[in-house]
Scaffold this active site. Structure first.
Site, short mmCIF file in Angstrom:
data_model
loop_
_atom_site.label_atom_id
_atom_site.label_comp_id
_atom_site.label_asym_id
_atom_site.label_seq_id
_atom_site.Cartn_x
_atom_site.Cartn_y
_atom_site.Cartn_z
NE ARG A 187 -3.92 1.70 2.75
CZ ARG A 187 -4.98 2.15 2.08
NH1 ARG A 187 -5.25 1.68 0.89
NH2 ARG A 187 -5.78 3.05 2.61
CB THR A 229 -10.97 -0.56 -4.22
OG1 THR A 229 -10.57 0.57 -3.46
CG2 THR A 229 -10.19 -1.77 -3.75
CB THR A 236 -7.48 0.88 -4.30
OG1 THR A 236 -8.43 1.89 -4.57
CG2 THR A 236 -6.65 1.30 -3.11
CG ASN A 267 -8.90 6.69 -1.82
OD1 ASN A 267 -9.69 5.85 -1.36
ND2 ASN A 267 -8.85 7.91 -1.36
CG ASP A 287 -8.27 5.47 2.36
OD1 ASP A 287 -9.40 5.99 2.29
OD2 ASP A 287 -7.97 4.41 1.80
CB SER A 321 -6.69 -0.16 3.70
OG SER A 321 -7.40 -0.81 2.68
CB SER A 322 -12.13 -0.88 4.17
OG SER A 322 -12.36 0.18 5.06
N GLY A 359 -15.15 -1.11 -2.75
CA GLY A 359 -16.30 -0.50 -2.06
C GLY A 359 -15.95 0.29 -0.81
N1 GLY Z 1 -9.01 3.32 -0.39
C1 GLY Z 1 -9.91 2.32 -0.01
C2 GLY Z 1 -9.35 1.36 0.97
O1 GLY Z 1 -8.14 1.23 1.07
O2 GLY Z 1 -10.08 0.72 1.68
#
Ligand code: GLY
Length: 563
Positions: free
Chosen positions: A106, A376, A394, A396, A418, A447-448, A468
């Site tokens: 990331r 993403t 992603t 973002n 984020d 992040s998710s 999402g």
């Molecule tokens: N930018 C979305 C995530 O990292 O969850």
């Protein structure tokens, strides 16, 4: 590999980790040398990327080879999220030795970033600065991630894996109706960047079938293919990127690119009923929150409640409420914040929460803004040896910052958004961000993204993930429950409506549901109907394989090969 086993002292930790990685790589190669007849497949966001990956698998490449090829392909054919200017997470399962590793490639905050960089003199968030400016970009990690995976676990020359993407970038590909409309929708985003405007806008707008040519991206990919990852982090491409940022009020520098380091992490692996679930540890909140919710739900026989029934959905909403409360309060980059991961993913903690839910209790409202966006992209791959890649990456938001450094063709991420731009201060909605996720130099934003691999009796069973933003985790949760608890096929699971609740704001997002059931869920919440997630999964049941790309968005493709 036990999580935490390497937490001895930093130097010893790095040394041991290197030895373990070399050992895993050697074992992985020896496992690939043996032939196998297991079915294999890919599910991804774009049919061309899936075809490229399948071609690699059919030619004898392994799951990691295919993943690298798919990843480069998506950077060309799915520019809204596929990328080389962003970052992500890759789970790799090495079947013969039953080991799973997690790559964190990331983005990192630039060295010159600071906590209040998106605030004005009055400490008010400057609208759009963390999204649509050169300050919005973190240091990209995708090239590092792909080269690392390829070098350690791939079996094919990386030039062969990149070359189909160079060809498509150079000669173009036909835009689908969805892609043409999407580029037109985001037209305004590209107008601030001369090169983005040239590539991604057309005077009267794009239409289905138009050919999107990306010559500078083709040249960049060619240089990367020839010169290796140093091309991106210290070579001509690095110079083009850093000079562009310098000339355009950015802080991302050549030094940032030079210093980029990916992290090899142990995934979070926990049991859910009789299955083992592995997912991404912090800096993603995905694995922790997913496992926390599953641990809570494990306290009841969920399949007796009736799928999407009032009782079932109420329980889901409560589990989401507690998990997102904890996510907002405790989660951030573990190198900067002491994340209580063991506690949050423990069965005892979940049991306590379940008891609270039974008594009708709710988590205390904490005022934390969760503002991740909706873009993403995820892909799932299984090869004929049973090796697995589950990858989510992603820029973002759609097309990231919409900025392309001159001469590169690379869309840059806006991952700095984020972070919590303003920890400790209420924003326009009365919400405040959390300390755990404040901006610090070289830190990774929370992040998710939730790539998962689920094992049944030691064998990969379900591989899944979704785009999402903050809805990723709840989309993946519902896919897991549908398949594991309700025994659905991937196609059936995908056809079922999903819900999403994230503690704050008090909005229950939902797809089509029975009116009475919906009414029973309101409980002061606002209801908002919308599509949730876009799952790309593979399910391996005995000798049968099913791959499925969610139809919530078009253009995805799932392919399998079975003798
Ligand atoms: N930018 C979305 C995530 O990292 O969850």
């Amino acid at each position: 590999m036990e999580r935490g086993i390497l937490k001895i002292n930093p130097n010893k930790k790095i040394f041991l980790k290197k030895i373990i990685i070399v050992y895993l790589a050697l074992l992985f190669f020896s496992s690939c040398a043996k032939s196998s007849d297991q079915p294999f497949g890919i599910a991804s966001r774009h049919h061309l990327a899936t075809d490229i990956g399948m071609d690699i698998l059919l030619k004898g490449g392994n799951a990691v080879d295919a993943a690298v090829a798919v990843s480069f392909a998506l950077a060309v054919v799915n520019p809204s999220a596929g990328n080389i200017g962003g970052g992500g997470f890759m789970l790799i399962h090495l079947s013969e030795i039953d080991e799973t590793i997690a790559l964190d490639y990331r983005e990192r905050a630039p060295i010159k970033s600071f906590e209040k960089m998106f605030l004005d003199q009055n400490e008010k968030v400057i609208k759009g600065l963390s999204l649509n400016s050169t300050l919005a970009s973190g240091v990209p990690g995708t090239i590092s991630g792909m080269f690392y995976a390829s070098k350690k676990f791939g079996s094919m020359n990386i030039e062969k894996l990149i070359s189909p993407s160079i060809e498509i970038a150079r000669n173009g590909f036909n835009l689908s109706e969805f892609q043409a409309k999407n580029l037109n929708k985001y037209r305004g985003k590209f107008l601030n960047s001369v090169e983005a405007k040239q590539i991604f806008t057309k005077p009267n707008g794009f239409k289905e079938g138009d050919v999107l040519i990306q010559k500078n991206l083709a040249n960049t990919l060619e240089r990367i293919s020839k010169n290796g990852e140093q091309e991106f982090y210290s070579g001509e491409t690095a110079k083009k990127i850093s000079e562009f940022f310098k000339e355009n009020d950015g802080i991302l520098s050549l030094e940032d690119l030079r210093q980029y380091k990916l992290r090899v992490l142990d995934p979070i692996c926990k049991n859910y009923r009789t299955l083992k679930i592995c997912s991404m540890p912090p800096p993603s909140s995905g694995g922790v929150a997913l496992i926390q919710m599953l641990n809570i739900l494990e306290n009841t026989k969920i399949n007796t409640l009736g799928h999407n029934s009032e009782k079932y959905l109420k329980l889901l909403v409560s589990a989401m409420d507690f998990a997102y409360h904890d996510r907002a309060k405790f989660l951030g980059d573990p190198d900067y914040y002491d994340v209580p991961e063991e506690l949050l993913t423990s069965k005892e903690y979940a049991k306590k929460i379940f008891k609270k839910i039974q008594k009708g209790e709710k988590p205390p409202k904490i005022e934390v803004a969760i503002s991740e966006s909706e873009e993403t992209t995820h892909f799932s791959i299984i090869d004929k040896w049973g090796n697995v890649v589950s990858n989510t990456y992603t820029l973002n938001t759609a097309y990231g910052s919409g900025i392309v450094p001159t001469g590169t063709g690379i869309l840059m991420n806006n991952e700095m958004d984020d972070f919590s731009s303003k920890p400790g201060f209420p924003n326009a909605y009365g919400l405040v961000g959390s300390e755990a996720n404040k901006i610090e130099p070289k830190k990774t934003p929370l992040s998710s993204m939730t790539p998962v691999i689920i094992f049944k009796q030691g064998r990969p069973f379900l591989v899944s993930g979704s785009p999402g933003g903050s809805t990723i985790i709840t989309s993946v949760l519902q896919e897991v429950l549908n398949v594991l608890d309700f025994n659905m096929s991937l196609k059936e699971s995908s056809s079922k409506s999903r819900i999403h609740f994230q503690h704050l704001p008090d909005i229950l997002f939902h797809e089509e549901l029975d009116k009475d059931v919906l009414a029973s869920l309101i409980d002061n919440k606002k209801l908002v109907g919308r599509k949730l997630g876009e799952i790309h999964s593979i399910l391996l049941k005995g000798d049968n394989i099913e791959a499925f790309s969610d139809k919530r968005r078009p253009d995805g493709k799932a392919s399998t090969f079975q003798k």
